[in-house]
Design a protein around this motif. Structure first.
Motif, PDB file in Angstrom:
ATOM      1  N   VAL A  25      14.022   7.298  44.353  1.00 15.43           N
ATOM      2  CA  VAL A  25      14.874   8.253  45.053  1.00 15.43           C
ATOM      3  C   VAL A  25      16.034   7.502  45.708  1.00 15.43           C
ATOM      4  N   GLY A  26      15.783   6.273  46.108  1.00 16.27           N
ATOM      5  CA  GLY A  26      16.817   5.444  46.721  1.00 16.27           C
ATOM      6  C   GLY A  26      18.037   5.255  45.841  1.00 16.27           C
ATOM      7  N   GLU A  27      17.859   5.308  44.509  1.00 21.15           N
ATOM      8  CA  GLU A  27      19.018   5.202  43.615  1.00 21.15           C
ATOM      9  C   GLU A  27      19.992   6.335  43.891  1.00 21.15           C
ATOM     10  N   TYR A  64      25.915  12.357  36.282  1.00 21.08           N
ATOM     11  CA  TYR A  64      25.007  11.410  36.928  1.00 21.08           C
ATOM     12  C   TYR A  64      23.663  11.306  36.208  1.00 21.08           C
ATOM     13  N   SER A  65      23.416  12.210  35.268  1.00 12.80           N
ATOM     14  CA  SER A  65      22.138  12.176  34.539  1.00 12.80           C
ATOM     15  C   SER A  65      22.015  10.941  33.649  1.00 12.80           C
ATOM     16  N   ARG A  66      23.096  10.241  33.428  1.00 14.48           N
ATOM     17  CA  ARG A  66      23.026   9.024  32.601  1.00 14.48           C
ATOM     18  C   ARG A  66      22.342   7.868  33.329  1.00 14.48           C
ATOM     19  N   TYR A  67      22.152   8.015  34.634  1.00 11.36           N
ATOM     20  CA  TYR A  67      21.470   6.981  35.402  1.00 11.36           C
ATOM     21  C   TYR A  67      19.964   7.244  35.383  1.00 11.36           C
ATOM     22  N   GLU A  71      19.425  13.269  38.226  1.00 10.36           N
ATOM     23  CA  GLU A  71      19.702  14.421  37.379  1.00 10.36           C
ATOM     24  C   GLU A  71      21.132  14.886  37.604  1.00 10.36           C
ATOM     25  N   ARG A  72      21.510  14.971  38.911  1.00 12.04           N
ATOM     26  CA  ARG A  72      22.881  15.361  39.236  1.00 12.04           C
ATOM     27  C   ARG A  72      23.203  15.009  40.690  1.00 12.04           C
ATOM     28  N   THR A  87      19.997  15.544  43.120  1.00  9.27           N
ATOM     29  CA  THR A  87      18.793  15.985  42.409  1.00  9.27           C
ATOM     30  C   THR A  87      18.249  14.792  41.642  1.00  9.27           C
ATOM     31  N   VAL A  88      16.986  14.449  41.896  1.00  7.62           N
ATOM     32  CA  VAL A  88      16.388  13.271  41.273  1.00  7.62           C
ATOM     33  C   VAL A  88      15.669  13.634  39.981  1.00  7.62           C
TER      34      VAL A  88
END
Length: 136
Positions: A25-27, A64-67, A71-72, A87-88
């Protein structure tokens, strides 16, 4: 002795699992820090909160879903304008698809951020999976 070790092992595994999810989640919080800069700059220049990613100078929310664990990341007006919604994406855990919100406010021209998770149980991130500054 075996029973005592088994109980200790169950507790240790549960605590470790929470720690692993919290670190993932820290990411999202790293990206949220970048978003806070964009939202703050917009506010100081325009004197109002941005209501979308483009206004804050950020990429599309879905990009951001590419990480690995995202998810966003979206700038939204819910619950108030300027809110950063993260959103994780952590499949196989109860944290998957859950959200954290960073909500801005001002006092004396200084922006303060409150980190929380929505009240909706479908998207609320369990308190054990939130970073320390988002548990209040």
């Amino acid at each position: 002795v075996i029973a005592i070790l088994s109980i200790l092992l169950v507790v240790a595994i549960s605590a470790y699992t929470d720690y692993v999810v919290r670190s993932k989640v820290g990411e999202g919080m790293v990206f949220a820090a970048e978003a806070k800069t964009g939202v703050s700059e917009y506010f100081y220049n325009i004197k109002e909160w941005p209501t979308d990613n483009a206004a804050a100078g950020l990429p599309l929310a879905s990009s951001y879903s590419r990480y690995d664990f995202m998810e966003r990341l979206e700038i939204t007006s819910i619950p108030k304008p300027g809110t950063i919604s993260v959103t994780v994406s952590i499949p196989g855990t109860t944290a998957d698809g859950k959200e954290l919100h960073l909500i801005p406010s001002t006092l004396g021209g200084i922006i303060n951020w409150t980190c929380t998770s929505p009240d909706d149980p479908d998207i609320r991130l369990d308190i054990n999976h939130r970073p320390a500054n988002c548990r209040g």
